[in-house]
Design a protein around this motif. Sequence first.
Motif, PDB file in Angstrom:
ATOM      1  N   VAL A  29       0.838  -1.206   0.000  1.00  0.00           N
ATOM      2  CA  VAL A  29       0.000   0.000   0.000  1.00  0.00           C
ATOM      3  C   VAL A  29       0.870   1.252   0.000  1.00  0.00           C
ATOM      4  O   VAL A  29       0.633   2.191  -0.769  1.00  0.00           O
ATOM      5  CB  VAL A  29      -0.983  -0.014   1.190  1.00  0.00           C
ATOM      6  N   ARG A  30       1.878   1.284   0.849  1.00  0.00           N
ATOM      7  CA  ARG A  30       2.746   2.467   0.956  1.00  0.00           C
ATOM      8  C   ARG A  30       3.427   2.786  -0.383  1.00  0.00           C
ATOM      9  O   ARG A  30       3.578   3.950  -0.746  1.00  0.00           O
ATOM     10  CB  ARG A  30       3.794   2.250   2.049  1.00  0.00           C
ATOM     11  N   LEU A  31       3.825   1.750  -1.132  1.00  0.00           N
ATOM     12  CA  LEU A  31       4.498   1.957  -2.409  1.00  0.00           C
ATOM     13  C   LEU A  31       3.533   2.174  -3.574  1.00  0.00           C
ATOM     14  O   LEU A  31       3.966   2.335  -4.718  1.00  0.00           O
ATOM     15  CB  LEU A  31       5.418   0.769  -2.715  1.00  0.00           C
ATOM     16  N   GLY A  32       2.241   2.164  -3.306  1.00  0.00           N
ATOM     17  CA  GLY A  32       1.259   2.395  -4.351  1.00  0.00           C
ATOM     18  C   GLY A  32       1.042   1.215  -5.272  1.00  0.00           C
ATOM     19  O   GLY A  32       0.532   1.369  -6.376  1.00  0.00           O
ATOM     20  N   MET A  33       1.405   0.021  -4.823  1.00  0.00           N
ATOM     21  CA  MET A  33       1.204  -1.180  -5.633  1.00  0.00           C
ATOM     22  C   MET A  33      -0.169  -1.803  -5.420  1.00  0.00           C
ATOM     23  O   MET A  33      -0.627  -2.581  -6.243  1.00  0.00           O
ATOM     24  CB  MET A  33       2.289  -2.211  -5.328  1.00  0.00           C
ATOM     25  N   ALA A  34      -0.801  -1.480  -4.300  1.00  0.00           N
ATOM     26  CA  ALA A  34      -2.134  -2.015  -3.993  1.00  0.00           C
ATOM     27  C   ALA A  34      -2.986  -0.899  -3.398  1.00  0.00           C
ATOM     28  O   ALA A  34      -2.481  -0.069  -2.639  1.00  0.00           O
ATOM     29  CB  ALA A  34      -2.032  -3.171  -3.008  1.00  0.00           C
ATOM     30  N   ALA A  35      -4.254  -0.907  -3.742  1.00  0.00           N
ATOM     31  CA  ALA A  35      -5.182   0.066  -3.178  1.00  0.00           C
ATOM     32  C   ALA A  35      -5.589  -0.338  -1.770  1.00  0.00           C
ATOM     33  O   ALA A  35      -5.763   0.502  -0.896  1.00  0.00           O
ATOM     34  CB  ALA A  35      -6.421   0.186  -4.063  1.00  0.00           C
ATOM     35  N   CYS A  36      -5.732  -1.632  -1.563  1.00  0.00           N
ATOM     36  CA  CYS A  36      -6.189  -2.175  -0.284  1.00  0.00           C
ATOM     37  C   CYS A  36      -5.651  -3.589  -0.164  1.00  0.00           C
ATOM     38  O   CYS A  36      -5.603  -4.320  -1.154  1.00  0.00           O
ATOM     39  CB  CYS A  36      -7.718  -2.191  -0.261  1.00  0.00           C
ATOM     40  N   VAL A 108      -3.539   3.430  -6.797  1.00  0.00           N
ATOM     41  CA  VAL A 108      -2.226   2.874  -7.121  1.00  0.00           C
ATOM     42  C   VAL A 108      -1.483   3.865  -8.001  1.00  0.00           C
ATOM     43  O   VAL A 108      -2.092   4.692  -8.664  1.00  0.00           O
ATOM     44  CB  VAL A 108      -2.345   1.485  -7.804  1.00  0.00           C
ATOM     45  N   THR A 109      -0.168   3.784  -7.980  1.00  0.00           N
ATOM     46  CA  THR A 109       0.629   4.731  -8.754  1.00  0.00           C
ATOM     47  C   THR A 109       1.326   4.021  -9.904  1.00  0.00           C
ATOM     48  O   THR A 109       1.856   2.922  -9.728  1.00  0.00           O
ATOM     49  CB  THR A 109       1.676   5.417  -7.861  1.00  0.00           C
TER      50      THR A 109
END
Length: 121
Positions: A29-36, A108-109
């Motif tokens: 989550v912190r790295l923007g790979m997962a929304a939840c 996500v990023t």
Amino acid sequence: MTTASSDCEILLSTFPDAALTQAVADELVRLGMAACVQLGAPVQSTYLWDGKLEHATEYPLQAKIAQAQRAGAMALIQARHPYTVPEIICLPITAGLPAYLAWINASVTPAAAAAPTRPQP
């Protein structure tokens, strides 16, 4: 109302302990790979490994990702996982509430699609 298709996926994995499962969930989550990321109660797994019947207590992880993050999320899990061959399965989300699917994509990023290169201490 549901949408007929999406580029969102559910990534499934299991880990041998709760602390590692939580650490990986936080990182995704912190790295923007997962929304939840949802963590489940421990489950008992039975499987063959090297020709031997094995039993293990494992902690399930379920992440909502976009297809663009699949490779990075899978690489992160594999890099952090103590198993030689960890469970990493991605399932397409074929329909869902459009607002929820849009939230996944917005959460996500694009930069998160890159695979991690160094293990977390």
